[in-house]
Design a protein around this motif. Sequence first.
Motif, short mmCIF file in Angstrom:
data_model
loop_
_atom_site.label_atom_id
_atom_site.label_comp_id
_atom_site.label_asym_id
_atom_site.label_seq_id
_atom_site.Cartn_x
_atom_site.Cartn_y
_atom_site.Cartn_z
N LEU A 161 -10.36 -8.56 -5.21
CA LEU A 161 -9.33 -7.70 -5.62
C LEU A 161 -8.03 -8.53 -6.23
O LEU A 161 -7.58 -9.43 -5.35
CB LEU A 161 -8.98 -6.51 -4.78
CG LEU A 161 -10.16 -5.66 -4.52
CD1 LEU A 161 -9.47 -4.75 -3.28
CD2 LEU A 161 -10.55 -4.94 -5.60
N GLN A 162 -7.29 -8.01 -7.16
CA GLN A 162 -5.94 -8.45 -7.63
C GLN A 162 -4.73 -7.84 -6.87
O GLN A 162 -3.80 -8.43 -6.50
CB GLN A 162 -5.85 -8.70 -9.06
CG GLN A 162 -6.75 -9.61 -9.89
CD GLN A 162 -5.97 -10.96 -9.74
OE1 GLN A 162 -4.74 -11.08 -9.67
NE2 GLN A 162 -6.77 -11.83 -9.83
N HIS A 163 -5.07 -6.51 -6.67
CA HIS A 163 -4.04 -5.69 -6.12
C HIS A 163 -4.91 -4.61 -5.34
O HIS A 163 -5.84 -4.10 -5.70
CB HIS A 163 -3.07 -5.49 -7.08
CG HIS A 163 -3.66 -4.44 -8.35
ND1 HIS A 163 -4.02 -5.16 -9.26
CD2 HIS A 163 -3.77 -3.07 -8.28
CE1 HIS A 163 -4.59 -3.88 -9.89
NE2 HIS A 163 -4.23 -2.72 -9.56
N ILE A 164 -3.97 -3.90 -4.72
CA ILE A 164 -4.37 -2.86 -3.89
C ILE A 164 -3.33 -1.78 -4.03
O ILE A 164 -2.28 -1.99 -4.20
CB ILE A 164 -4.79 -2.90 -2.43
CG1 ILE A 164 -3.59 -3.50 -1.36
CG2 ILE A 164 -6.03 -3.78 -2.23
CD1 ILE A 164 -3.98 -3.49 -0.33
N HIS A 165 -3.67 -0.47 -3.80
CA HIS A 165 -2.78 0.69 -4.10
C HIS A 165 -2.19 0.95 -2.49
O HIS A 165 -3.37 1.03 -1.72
CB HIS A 165 -3.41 2.11 -4.71
CG HIS A 165 -2.67 2.98 -5.10
ND1 HIS A 165 -2.37 4.02 -4.08
CD2 HIS A 165 -1.95 3.17 -6.18
CE1 HIS A 165 -1.49 4.72 -4.92
NE2 HIS A 165 -1.29 4.33 -5.91
N LEU A 166 -1.04 1.35 -2.32
CA LEU A 166 -0.59 1.40 -1.04
C LEU A 166 0.00 3.13 -1.01
O LEU A 166 0.42 3.55 -1.88
CB LEU A 166 0.51 0.75 -0.57
CG LEU A 166 0.18 -0.93 -0.15
CD1 LEU A 166 1.32 -1.55 0.37
CD2 LEU A 166 -0.89 -0.93 0.72
N SER A 167 0.00 3.49 0.19
CA SER A 167 0.68 4.90 0.50
C SER A 167 2.22 4.48 0.98
O SER A 167 2.44 3.38 1.11
CB SER A 167 0.03 5.81 1.44
OG SER A 167 0.13 5.07 2.97
N GLU A 168 2.94 5.56 0.69
CA GLU A 168 4.37 5.22 1.20
C GLU A 168 4.46 5.07 2.85
O GLU A 168 5.25 4.06 3.09
CB GLU A 168 5.21 6.43 0.72
CG GLU A 168 5.52 6.54 -0.60
CD GLU A 168 6.66 7.71 -0.70
OE1 GLU A 168 7.62 7.80 -0.04
OE2 GLU A 168 6.57 8.61 -1.65
N GLN A 169 3.70 5.46 3.39
CA GLN A 169 3.39 5.07 4.68
C GLN A 169 3.03 3.63 5.18
O GLN A 169 3.72 2.98 5.77
CB GLN A 169 2.54 6.05 5.62
CG GLN A 169 2.39 5.75 7.14
CD GLN A 169 3.74 5.93 7.89
OE1 GLN A 169 4.23 6.98 7.85
NE2 GLN A 169 4.21 4.98 8.54
#
Length: 116
Positions: free
Chosen positions: A84-92
């Motif tokens: 992966l190039q990037h991942i999606h994060l939650s605010e937490q």
Amino acid sequence: MKMFVEPSDIYLYLDNVDFRKSINGLIVVVEQQMELNPFRDALFVFCNKKRDKLKVLYWDKTGFALWYKRLEKHRFKWPSDTELQHIHLSEQQLQWLLSGFDVIGHSPLNYTTSGL
């Protein structure tokens, strides 16, 4: 992290970034390597090679802003995924990362004050 925006998305760029890059250089990373629109309602989080500094880039409807954090003694718990190039994060998860935890909430950093 308190900012003037409440982003709908948070993206963590997994590879390290040359921290001589400022706003324009990071916009190029977002567009060309992450293949995302830097003007979207999102935070883009980058880390240096030593994993002791973070930069957060975002568009606040009037211009780009860049937030910078440096750890004094430890390193950020940075995920790695060669596919992966990037991942999606939650605010937490972002709060955990900024507080010294890994993004799944383990391994906190322990600081003590030293008579500053």
